[in-house]
Motif scaffolding. Structure first.
Motif, PDB file in Angstrom:
ATOM      1  N   LYS A   2      -0.415  13.118   9.133  1.00 18.42           N
ATOM      2  CA  LYS A   2      -1.096  12.989  10.457  1.00 18.42           C
ATOM      3  C   LYS A   2      -2.318  12.301  10.464  1.00 18.42           C
ATOM      4  CE  LYS A   2      -3.464  17.475  10.493  1.00 18.42           C
ATOM      5  NZ  LYS A   2      -3.181  17.925   8.964  1.00 18.42           N
ATOM      6  N   ILE A   3      -2.625  11.757  11.610  1.00 18.64           N
ATOM      7  CA  ILE A   3      -3.905  11.122  11.643  1.00 18.64           C
ATOM      8  C   ILE A   3      -4.601  11.463  13.227  1.00 18.64           C
ATOM      9  CG2 ILE A   3      -3.657   9.019  10.157  1.00 18.64           C
ATOM     10  CD1 ILE A   3      -2.894   7.460  12.807  1.00 18.64           C
TER      11      ILE A   3
ATOM     12  N   TYR B 170       0.788  -1.173  -0.048  1.00 11.98           N
ATOM     13  CA  TYR B 170       0.017   0.030   0.106  1.00 11.98           C
ATOM     14  C   TYR B 170       0.726   1.113   0.119  1.00 11.98           C
ATOM     15  CZ  TYR B 170      -3.343   3.696   1.653  1.00 11.98           C
ATOM     16  OH  TYR B 170      -3.754   4.630   1.690  1.00 11.98           O
ATOM     17  N   GLU B 171       0.568   2.322  -0.891  1.00  9.26           N
ATOM     18  CA  GLU B 171       1.058   3.490  -0.875  1.00  9.26           C
ATOM     19  C   GLU B 171       0.089   4.653  -0.666  1.00  9.26           C
ATOM     20  OE1 GLU B 171       4.891   4.665  -3.108  1.00  9.26           O
ATOM     21  OE2 GLU B 171       3.965   2.993  -4.351  1.00  9.26           O
ATOM     22  N   VAL B 172       0.333   5.703   0.075  1.00 12.27           N
ATOM     23  CA  VAL B 172      -0.547   6.542   0.190  1.00 12.27           C
ATOM     24  C   VAL B 172      -0.567   7.537  -1.129  1.00 12.27           C
ATOM     25  CG1 VAL B 172      -0.458   6.816   2.668  1.00 12.27           C
ATOM     26  CG2 VAL B 172       1.057   8.369   1.151  1.00 12.27           C
ATOM     27  N   LYS B 173      -1.614   8.197  -1.377  1.00 11.28           N
ATOM     28  CA  LYS B 173      -1.742   9.083  -2.478  1.00 11.28           C
ATOM     29  C   LYS B 173      -1.691  10.564  -2.318  1.00 11.28           C
ATOM     30  CE  LYS B 173      -4.386   6.002  -5.341  1.00 11.28           C
ATOM     31  NZ  LYS B 173      -5.498   5.858  -6.130  1.00 11.28           N
TER      32      LYS B 173
ATOM     33  N   ARG C  26       3.461   5.304   6.174  1.00 15.46           N
ATOM     34  CA  ARG C  26       2.448   4.071   6.020  1.00 15.46           C
ATOM     35  C   ARG C  26       2.252   3.482   7.320  1.00 15.46           C
ATOM     36  NH1 ARG C  26       3.071  -1.162   2.576  1.00 15.46           N
ATOM     37  NH2 ARG C  26       3.005  -3.024   3.901  1.00 15.46           N
ATOM     38  N   VAL C  27       1.047   3.760   7.676  1.00 13.50           N
ATOM     39  CA  VAL C  27       0.589   3.153   9.160  1.00 13.50           C
ATOM     40  C   VAL C  27      -0.708   2.375   8.993  1.00 13.50           C
ATOM     41  CG1 VAL C  27      -0.594   5.493   9.350  1.00 13.50           C
ATOM     42  CG2 VAL C  27       0.032   4.157  11.572  1.00 13.50           C
ATOM     43  N   THR C  28      -0.843   1.503   9.863  1.00 14.22           N
ATOM     44  CA  THR C  28      -2.196   0.663   9.915  1.00 14.22           C
ATOM     45  C   THR C  28      -2.984   1.145  10.980  1.00 14.22           C
ATOM     46  OG1 THR C  28      -1.356  -0.805  11.518  1.00 14.22           O
ATOM     47  CG2 THR C  28      -0.872  -1.543   9.277  1.00 14.22           C
TER      48      THR C  28
ATOM     49  N   LEU D 290      -3.965   3.452   6.840  1.00 16.99           N
ATOM     50  CA  LEU D 290      -4.821   4.841   6.901  1.00 16.99           C
ATOM     51  C   LEU D 290      -3.934   5.461   6.104  1.00 16.99           C
ATOM     52  CD1 LEU D 290      -5.246   5.308  10.736  1.00 16.99           C
ATOM     53  CD2 LEU D 290      -6.802   4.420   9.143  1.00 16.99           C
ATOM     54  N   SER D 291      -4.638   6.717   5.495  1.00 15.39           N
ATOM     55  CA  SER D 291      -4.073   7.769   4.588  1.00 15.39           C
ATOM     56  C   SER D 291      -3.639   9.139   5.455  1.00 15.39           C
ATOM     57  CB  SER D 291      -4.802   8.032   3.433  1.00 15.39           C
ATOM     58  OG  SER D 291      -4.954   6.792   2.871  1.00 15.39           O
TER      59      SER D 291
END
Length: 262
Positions: free
Chosen positions: A148-149, A47-50, A167-169, A219-220
Motif C-alpha cells: 500500500k501507499i 525495478y523490483e521492490v524489496k 510495481r507502481v510509479t 514507489l515501494s
C-alpha cells in the motif's frame, strides 16, 4: 485640491488589476514533463521492490506431483458463524507469512529464512534452491499481500491505497488520488520511505522530465507521498477568512468617497 470620485475608482481598478496580474500562475510551476521532447528514450530499469519487515507474503509451492508439495503449503482455517443456523464453519485459506522485525519468516520443512532486503526474484531463487533438495523442479508463487501507499496534502483524494501489483510509479499513485490540486507544489513532492528500519526523506520535481530516472519514480510498499501547498494556498489560509470583510470595506470606502467628493 478637490479629488474627483473617478480618481478613487481608477485607483481601486488599478489595484485590482495588479492583484490579478501578480496572482497569475507560471507555466513552469504547473506543467509536467517539461523538456521531455529533448530527452532520449528511457530504458526500463526493471525495478523490483524489496521485501521489508511487516510485509505479509503469500507463498505457494507446487510441483508435478501435488502430494509432494503439500508439506510446504500450510493451511489455516478462518472461523465464521452463521446466524441463521447458529453453527460455526471453517473455511480453508492460504497461509500468509509475516516478515518479522529481524527480516525472517518461518517456512515449513526448510525453517527460518532471512529475506528482508531481497527482491522478489532473489527470494524465489533462494527458496527454489532450498526446496529443490526435497522436490524436483518446484514451482513457487510469491506475492506481497499488504502492498500500500499513502498520499497526503494537495491531492484531490488523499488516502491510503492498496496496490494489486508490486510495481507502481509516482505518477500512477498521483492519478489514483485524482491528480494534484491547482495549489499543489509540483516541483517539491516529498516521498517518505523506510528501508531496513531507517526513514529517508526525498524530494521529486515532476515538472522536470528527468525525474523519470529518479530512484523514486517507482514507489515501494508503505511509501508516503506528501504534496506541499504552494504560496497561493498558504496565503489564502490567512487572507481567505477575511476576504469578504476586505471587499466590503473597499466597497464602503468607494461609496463614501463618491458621496464626499460629489
Amino acid at each position: 485640491m478637490t479629488l474627483k470620485p473617478s480618481f478613487f475608482i481608477k485607483n481601486v481598478s488599478f489595484l485590482l488589476f495588479l492583484f490579478l496580474l501578480f496572482s497569475c500562475g507560471s507555466k513552469k510551476n504547473i506543467v509536467y514533463y517539461q523538456n521531455i521532447d529533448a530527452m532520449a528514450s528511457v530504458k526500463d530499469n526493471n525495478y523490483e521492490v524489496k521485501i521489508q519487515p511487516d510485509d505479509l507474503l503469500m507463498i505457494i509451492v507446487s510441483a508435478d506431483d501435488p502430494e509432494v508439495a503439500l508439506p510446504f503449503n500450510l493451511k489455516t482455517y478462518s472461523i465464521a458463524s452463521s446466524n441463521r443456523l447458529d453453527v460455526t464453519r471453517g473455511q480453508e485459506t492460504v497461509q500468509l507469512y509475516l516478515v518479522d522485525q529481524g527480516g525472517n519468516i518461518e517456512f515449513p520443512v526448510i525453517g527460518k529464512l532471512n529475506i528482508a532486503g531481497l527482491t522478489r526474484t532473489e527470494v524465489l531463487k533462494l527458496m527454489q534452491n532450498k526446496i529443490g533438495a526435497y522436490i524436483k523442479n518446484p514451482i513457487l508463487n510469491l506475492r506481497i499481500m499488504n502492498f500500500k501507499i499513502s498520499l497526503q496534502g494537495e491531492v484531490n483524494l488523499p488516502g491510503t491505497y492498496p496496490i494489486n501489483s508490486e510495481r507502481v510509479t509516482l505518477i500512477e499513485a498521483l492519478s489514483m488520488a485524482k491528480d494534484l490540486t491547482i495549489y499543489g507544489k509540483r516541483d517539491n513532492i516529498l516521498v517518505i520511505r523506510e528501508t531496513n528500519g531507517i526513514k529517508s526523506f526525498n524530494r521529486v520535481d515532476i515538472t522536470k522530465s528527468d525525474f523519470i530516472n529518479s530512484p523514486f519514480y517507482y514507489l515501494s510498499q508503505n511509501d508516503v507521498v506528501y504534496v506541499e501547498p504552494n504560496k497561493t494556498k498558504v496565503n489564502s489560509s490567512v487572507v481567505g477568512p477575511n476576504t469578504s470583510v476586505i471587499i466590503s470595506a473597499v466597497s464602503i470606502l468607494v461609496s463614501l468617497s463618491v458621496l464626499i467628493f460629489k
